[in-house]
Design a protein around this motif. Structure first.
Motif, PDB file in Angstrom:
ATOM      1  N   LEU A   1       0.824  -1.206   0.000  1.00 42.43           N
ATOM      2  CA  LEU A   1       0.000   0.000   0.000  1.00 42.43           C
ATOM      3  C   LEU A   1       0.862   1.262   0.000  1.00 42.43           C
ATOM      4  CD1 LEU A   1      -2.735   1.422   0.219  1.00 42.43           C
ATOM      5  CD2 LEU A   1      -2.601   1.150   2.710  1.00 42.43           C
ATOM      6  N   ILE A   2       1.893   1.277   0.835  1.00 43.89           N
ATOM      7  CA  ILE A   2       2.776   2.443   0.901  1.00 43.89           C
ATOM      8  C   ILE A   2       3.489   2.654  -0.432  1.00 43.89           C
ATOM      9  CG2 ILE A   2       4.785   3.448   2.028  1.00 43.89           C
ATOM     10  CD1 ILE A   2       2.292   3.418   3.759  1.00 43.89           C
ATOM     11  N   ALA A   3       3.935   1.564  -1.036  1.00 44.39           N
ATOM     12  CA  ALA A   3       4.624   1.670  -2.325  1.00 44.39           C
ATOM     13  C   ALA A   3       3.681   2.170  -3.416  1.00 44.39           C
ATOM     14  CB  ALA A   3       5.220   0.315  -2.709  1.00 44.39           C
ATOM     15  N   LEU A   4       2.421   1.712  -3.373  1.00 44.30           N
ATOM     16  CA  LEU A   4       1.444   2.165  -4.358  1.00 44.30           C
ATOM     17  C   LEU A   4       1.157   3.659  -4.199  1.00 44.30           C
ATOM     18  CD1 LEU A   4      -1.128  -0.784  -4.446  1.00 44.30           C
ATOM     19  CD2 LEU A   4       0.489  -0.130  -6.232  1.00 44.30           C
ATOM     20  N   MET A   5       1.083   4.115  -2.941  1.00 47.52           N
ATOM     21  CA  MET A   5       0.865   5.546  -2.707  1.00 47.52           C
ATOM     22  C   MET A   5       2.027   6.372  -3.243  1.00 47.52           C
ATOM     23  SD  MET A   5      -0.740   5.340   1.161  1.00 47.52           S
ATOM     24  CE  MET A   5      -0.776   7.122   1.338  1.00 47.52           C
ATOM     25  N   ALA A   6       3.254   5.856  -3.021  1.00 48.41           N
ATOM     26  CA  ALA A   6       4.436   6.562  -3.529  1.00 48.41           C
ATOM     27  C   ALA A   6       4.446   6.555  -5.062  1.00 48.41           C
ATOM     28  CB  ALA A   6       5.702   5.906  -2.979  1.00 48.41           C
ATOM     29  N   LEU A   7       4.054   5.428  -5.646  1.00 49.77           N
ATOM     30  CA  LEU A   7       3.999   5.325  -7.107  1.00 49.77           C
ATOM     31  C   LEU A   7       2.966   6.286  -7.675  1.00 49.77           C
ATOM     32  CD1 LEU A   7       5.017   3.810  -9.635  1.00 49.77           C
ATOM     33  CD2 LEU A   7       3.159   2.167  -9.276  1.00 49.77           C
TER      34      LEU A   7
END
Length: 238
Positions: free
Chosen positions: A82-88
């Motif tokens: 989830l955190i990586a998707l938000m950063a992406l």
């Protein structure tokens, strides 16, 4: 030059009127009617894509950035946290909105090659090809979609030329002749590319003869005579 509201309202009025005509003639269905209105209105904003501070370019890049970021997230949704998707999401939006937008504005000049007739013709023909070959719409609908997009752009260019005339003194402003352009010698390389692309699109376009024959068929246009005026007015006249 005309402002954003003038372009928007002018293109909407013209495209809405012509859309009603082809709809009443039975050349397009209900969704096709709405599509013609929308494309004509959007076409009326397209020539200002080369203006760094215009409303269409800002709105267009905001939408493009959101769509690009959404596409990245949907593509990587099963592989990333989830955190990586938000950063992406934030990285994708920022890349389109600030990096690509800045490069685009640096490469374009207001009232340059984008603000020209051949460029708008390329967009119109390109949409016709995409509609017919890619979306598998009917020949008539595909040509009408392209023509309405191109027609909306012509409304924009015409309004800009009209606003370049100082009616009080019947003189031309400095902007006269910079809107409805077919060629500029200083951009001869770009115009050579534009006309090459235009020739290729004309060659690849769906058959125009069949579309023209349908437009010349008197049967669809006979429907316009039915119900043009309210019943009580027709009773008075006839």
């Amino acid at each position: 030059m005309a402002n954003f509201n003038t372009h928007l309202n002018g293109a909407f009025a013209v495209s809405g009127t012509l859309s009603l005509v082809v709809y009443k003639a039975g050349l397009v269905n209900d969704p096709g009617f709405l599509m013609c209105v929308a494309l004509g209105t959007v076409g009326g904003l397209l020539p200002d894509l080369d203006s760094d501070h215009s409303t269409p370019i800002k709105l267009g890049f905001n939408i493009a950035a959101l769509v690009f970021a959404f596409g990245l997230v949907m593509h990587w949704r099963n592989e990333l946290s989830l955190i990586a998707l938000m950063a992406l999401w934030l990285a994708g939006y920022g890349f389109m909105r600030y990096v690509v937008f800045r490069l685009f504005t640096r490469m374009t000049v207001h009232r340059g090659v984008i603000h020209s007739v051949p460029y708008m013709a390329i967009l119109g023909l390109g949409l016709t090809c995409i509609s017919y070959y890619g979306w598998h719409n009917t020949l008539t609908a595909s040509w009408l979609y392209g023509l309405f997009l191109f027609g909306g752009a012509m409304v924009h260019l015409t309004l800009d030329e009209m606003y370049s005339v100082n009616l009080s003194g019947m003189t031309l402003k400095r902007s006269a002749g910079t809107a409805m352009k077919f060629y500029q010698h200083k951009d001869k390389g770009w115009y050579l590319l534009l006309y090459t692309l235009l020739a290729l699109l004309i060659y690849a376009a769906p058959p125009f003869t069949a579309f023209w024959e349908q437009l010349r068929d008197p049967a669809p246009w006979a429907q316009l005579k039915v119900g043009v005026l309210p019943a009580f007015i027709e009773d008075i006249l006839y």
